[in-house]
Design a protein around this motif. Structure first.
Motif, PDB file in Angstrom:
ATOM      1  N   THR A 194      69.146 -39.081 -77.424  1.00 30.13           N
ATOM      2  CA  THR A 194      69.122 -38.314 -78.700  1.00 30.13           C
ATOM      3  C   THR A 194      67.640 -38.269 -78.963  1.00 30.13           C
ATOM      4  OG1 THR A 194      71.414 -38.519 -78.961  1.00 30.13           O
ATOM      5  CG2 THR A 194      69.893 -37.810 -80.772  1.00 30.13           C
ATOM      6  N   GLN A 246      74.708 -34.149 -81.590  1.00 29.94           N
ATOM      7  CA  GLN A 246      75.925 -35.092 -81.101  1.00 29.94           C
ATOM      8  C   GLN A 246      76.765 -35.103 -82.189  1.00 29.94           C
ATOM      9  OE1 GLN A 246      74.096 -38.728 -79.992  1.00 29.94           O
ATOM     10  NE2 GLN A 246      76.079 -39.878 -79.572  1.00 29.94           N
ATOM     11  N   ASP A 248      73.581 -31.783 -76.918  1.00 31.68           N
ATOM     12  CA  ASP A 248      73.565 -33.193 -77.121  1.00 31.68           C
ATOM     13  C   ASP A 248      75.218 -33.623 -77.071  1.00 31.68           C
ATOM     14  OD1 ASP A 248      73.398 -35.884 -77.567  1.00 31.68           O
ATOM     15  OD2 ASP A 248      71.975 -35.549 -79.149  1.00 31.68           O
ATOM     16  N   GLU A 249      75.841 -34.094 -76.121  1.00 28.46           N
ATOM     17  CA  GLU A 249      77.022 -34.615 -75.816  1.00 28.46           C
ATOM     18  C   GLU A 249      78.003 -33.496 -76.326  1.00 28.46           C
ATOM     19  OE1 GLU A 249      78.181 -38.589 -76.640  1.00 28.46           O
ATOM     20  OE2 GLU A 249      76.037 -39.260 -76.421  1.00 28.46           O
TER      21      GLU A 249
HETATM   22 MG    MG Z   1      72.578 -39.617 -78.692  1.00 36.04          MG
END
Ligand code: MG
Ligand code: ATP
Lengths: 282, 362
Positions: free
Chosen positions: A45, A113, A202-203
């Motif tokens: 991240t 995220q 992000d994810e």
């Molecule tokens: Mg992360």
């Protein structure tokens, strides 16, 4: 495949005594889907935050389509405290950092995220807001409605985008009232409304079950084609990563430990040790 | 509810307001005191909506209302006080001749005050609003006090602590109410425009807003400057309503009135703010008896003295924040659909209770 979209050169990000990203170099070519993987706390991240301008790197540089968007080198106090890779310490001497909004304007959009929607606004407003940046009207003409053509066009495009992404029927709902999966979709829709060339995810599959993950895989493929995107994503779901990625970068303790095609990564002993071995099922 | 019904409803409301103002204005109903309170409420509505623009819609925390109001108030006082009175008002030190030479019509003086306030807002905002954490509250509070002190010192411009009186007054209620309609109307249009959406995005999540290409510093400054502009306009109207100003009126405690109004009305609701302006302004007048000495059966109650009103006021604010943190309207606006939903809800509840009662009886 054409030009290089994203270039990260020797980027180190140090917070106090913590080196979150250590001498990371990578590149993303136009039209690729690239994954960045690694154990929790590896610095993934943080790498995204450097690329999008949230943090200025401690050392190294980031280029988008050949244009320098951020660059730094350890100077002042940091020079003494610097704990990153010594080899590239004196390689850079430029300083530049564009703010995140400028980088978004250049064509880099992202999701977060831990979902960051405009919670109390409707689905429609969430996406429409992302169009503000590309509108030309100044605040006076916007206040007095002199930009009504542009406004109408933005609203129309927002509805089209929502239709395309299957969110049209919830357009009037408050964003925070949507089910989790839809919130993830909405975040992607909002990012797409900025008309990016490079999309950072992000994810995106965090907290999704296998079926939802499969759907997401198809979804990412589809938007990549429909919107002519280059995709760079952080993901823990290995099925998704292995299926979708052209290439994979593996980060561990801030350092790049491997890069290659899904097959190469699956068979890489260091990766297995560092990551796949300790991977827990979500 | 159909669109036509809604339009008719809105039309009736506006007409009712116009008729009411006309009746008050022509002394058919009410008296001078009531008129004055209503005028004050209309002016407070402008200032409170301005404050809400920054605090409720952009998610910043500014406490500079009193200072910006003072700028507007003194602009009107300085530029509209008739030439023949200047020498008698400025009897300690004469007014600076260059300033005395500039006499402006009321509207022009209002606009000058607004523009100066907006420029000063940018001057404070530019360094402070770039910081991620919120230093704006402290900076604006300090600014507000500095303005007050500076105005106390500028003898040849503001007449110092004596202030300026014999400002041409407001002769009709249409002035404050008309100004309120225009100013609040413009702010509503701004809030509804794509800039307003950007403000709200910053309020909701500044990191996400920035990632969506919204320039945080620019938009925060814009919101702050527009807010200060209209606050000063409100201040100018206030000066004309009172026909006299002096720096003491603009203690930072003044700002708390507006804070209370926006908290009561709902941070992020224009209609809530307007309604709360009238409730609070009326209520404050009503609470005035707390400030008067009171004796019950010949015994003086010692706590009833000047200042008690503000204590009661602060307690009310605390109660409000503790138990009713969203205020009257939250982030919602008045809408016929909302009213209709409430109506249906109440109707449903009544039906259910009567059904229950019948069931119980059987
Ligand atoms: Mg992360
Ligand atoms: N702003 C910050 N200040 C100090 N330390 C930070 C900051 N941001 C990240 N870190 C540290 O950097 C390291 C990497 O964090 P990062 O969030 O990048 O990991 P990640 O790879 O995304 O992990 P995850 O898979 O859990 O999301 C962590 O040790 C974290 O505590």
């Amino acid at each position: 495949m054409g030009k290089t979209v994203l270039e990260v050169n020797d980027v180190t990000m140090q917070f106090g005594g913590v080196v979150a990203v250590n001498n990371l170099s990578l590149h993303v070519e136009e039209g690729e889907i690239i994954a960045l993987i690694g154990p929790n706390g590896a610095g993934k991240t943080t790498a995204f935050n450097v690329i999008t301008g949230v943090y200025a790197p401690t050392n190294g540089q980031v280029k988008f389509k050949g244009e320098l968007i951020s660059a730094n080198y350890p100077h002042g106090q940091m020079r003494r405290k610097y704990l990153g890779e010594q080899e590239t310490l004196d390689k850079y001497s430029a300083k530049k950092s564009l703010t995140p909004d400028r980088i978004t304007k250049l064509g880099v959009a992202r999701t977060f995220q831990n979902i960051r929607l405009f919670k109390n606004l409707t689905v429609f407003e969430n996406v429409l807001t992302a169009k503000h940046m590309r509108s030309k009207a100044n605040f006076l003409s916007a206040t007095f409605g002199l930009n009504y053509k542009e406004e109408r066009k933005n609203r129309q495009e927002t509805d089209e985008l929502l239709t395309l992404l299957g969110l049209y029927d919830v357009r009037g709902e408050i964003a925070s009232s949507l089910p989790y999966g839809k919130q993830r979709h909405l975040e992607i829709a909002r990012a797409l409304a900025t008309r990016p060339e490079l999309l950072l995810l992000d994810e995106p599959a965090a907290g999704m079950n296998p079926q939802e993950t499969d759907e997401l895989t198809a979804f990412i493929r589809r938007i990549k084609e429909d919107f002519h995107l280059t995709v760079f994503m952080i993901e823990h779901h290995m099925d998704l990563v292995m299926e979708i990625s052209d290439r994979i970068y593996v980060l561990d303790f801030g350092k790049l430990i491997a890069e290659g095609t899904p097959e190469e990564i699956q068979n890489n002993q260091r990766v297995i040790d560092a990551y796949l071995g300790v991977q827990k099922d979500e | 509810m159909s669109r036509k019904q809604k339009n008719i409803g809105t039309g009736i409301l506006i007409l009712a307001a116009v008729v009411l103002i006309a009746l008050f204005d022509n002394d058919v109903i009410g008296n001078a005191y009531v008129k004055r309170v209503l005028n004050l409420a209309a002016i407070y509505a402008i200032i409170s909506v301005s404050m809400n623009l920054v605090n409720g819609f952009t998610g910043l925390f500014s406490l500079g209302q009193a200072g910006f109001m003072a700028i507007g108030a003194f602009s009107v006082a300085i530029f509209t006080v008739p030439e023949q009175y200047i020498s008698s008002i400025f009897y300690i030190e004469p007014m600076a001749p260059w300033l005395a030479a500039i006499r402006l019509p009321f509207v022009a003086a209002l606009l000058v005050g607004g523009l100066i306030a907006a420029a000063l807002a940018l001057l404070i905002g530019y360094p402070v609003l770039r910081l991620k954490s919120d230093y704006l509250a402290i900076a604006t509070l300090g600014f507000s006090e500095i303005i007050r002190i500076v105005f106390t010192q500028l003898q040849t411009i503001t007449n110092g602590a004596l202030g300026i009186n014999r400002i041409p007054g407001i002769t009709t209620m249409w002035v404050p109410f008309g100004a309120a309609a225009v100013c609040i109307g413009i702010m509503v249009l701004l809030i509804r425009s794509s800039y307003g959406r950007a403000f709200k995005a910053i309020r909701e999540d500044d990191i996400a807003a920035e990632a969506m290409g919204i320039n945080l510093s620019f938009h925060k400054n814009l919101s702050f400057a527009v807010s200060s502009f209209f606050t000063a306009i409100g201040g100018g109207l206030y000066a004309a309503l009172l026909t006299s100003v002096d720096p003491k009126q603009f203690y930072f405690t003044m700002t708390y009135n507006f804070l209370l109004i926006i908290v009561l009305g709902g941070m992020g609701s224009v209609t809530g703010t307007v309604i709360a302006s009238f409730i609070i302004t009326g209520g404050l007048e009503w609470l005035r008896f707390f400030d008067e000495p009171l004796s019950i059966m010949g015994v003086n109650i010692p706590i009833f003295r000047s200042g008690l009103r503000m204590v009661v006021f602060s307690i009310l604010l605390m109660v409000l924040v503790l138990f009713y943190s969203k205020g009257l309207m939250g982030q919602k606006e008045f809408s016929w659909d909302g009213i209709y939903r409430q109506y249906e809800k109440i109707k449903g509840r009544l039906k259910r209770t009567s059904a229950k009662r019948k069931g119980g009886a059987a």
